[in-house]
Design an enzyme around this catalytic site. Sequence first.
Site: not given
Lengths: 266, 71
Positions: A100, A161, A187-188, A209-210
Amino acid sequence: MDTLNISDKAYSSRLLVGTGKYKDLTQTREAIDASGAQIITIAVRRTNIGQSPDEPNLLDLLPPSQYTLLPNTAGCFTADEAIRTLHLARELLDGHSLVKLEVLGDLKTLYPNIVETIKAAKILVKEGFHLMVYTSDDPIVAKQLEDIGCVAIMPLASLIGSGMGILNPWNLQIIINNAKVPVIVDAGVGTASDATISMELGCDGVLMNTAIAAAKNPVLMASAMRKAVRAGREAFLAGRMTKQPYNASPSSPINNIIASSKNKAA
Amino acid sequence: MLFKMIQLIINGQLHHFDATLSVAQLLESMTLMNKRIAIERNGQIVPRSEFGEQTLVDGDQLEIVIAVGGG
């Protein structure tokens, strides 16, 4: 079978997850298992010199034999840093070339630096890396990265995040329409519906992830995300109904309704 | 009496050694020999196959990395 195909390998899971921000390695492993993810991202960082040699290593818990590990270039702000990081990552994972690429613009927003991303991508593709590239939701940039030879385009839904979900589904749709390689939202994502919406738009996968690690119950959220991605994918394949904003369309028959007390005639 | 001391910068920190040593010897001294690591020496990757062959000299800058959790 409906698989996610990235550089000649087929994956049954369209949910990709990160391994950061968990309470400990045990929770990391439990959440990943609950998510059903096959592709998981890792970061490359300096080892602590002189630390306990018995400390468990991430690669022991999440072995390359069981998962497709995707090293990232998180923390890199220039093409040079990203390239050096991926050279180290390739060595760490015995020549594994699926990676990545992310080159960030500033610490506060972690928004991608497109100029440096493109510069790094050109060099890395020539060196034989198979790049899954983190980018903005700019459709022209997405196409340029594809033309350079990236194997997957990964536009952000919102800031890393932030949990803000998909801020611009219209741009995402343009990117999906134009792409010949997989488009994976990265992301997001904040909650299950964000993942489902991504898949309903026609994304090939979602990376998060988050959303999982920062949930109050990460393992339960991982399970929700697994279903959310599956539900969104099935809805997409099923072909949704057309939207009709101004006219209702009854679901029950319009004839043979019993007479009302006012109208006695049939 | 002269002895050749060498300075290495490892992960941003200065380390001193009494003599030149191989990469393998360095890793052994830091109990890193059996861990999954990758090494960059002065901007170039040191392949695992060359750990025993490459000799570190005064002023070498090393990055020794591992995989950690990340998104």
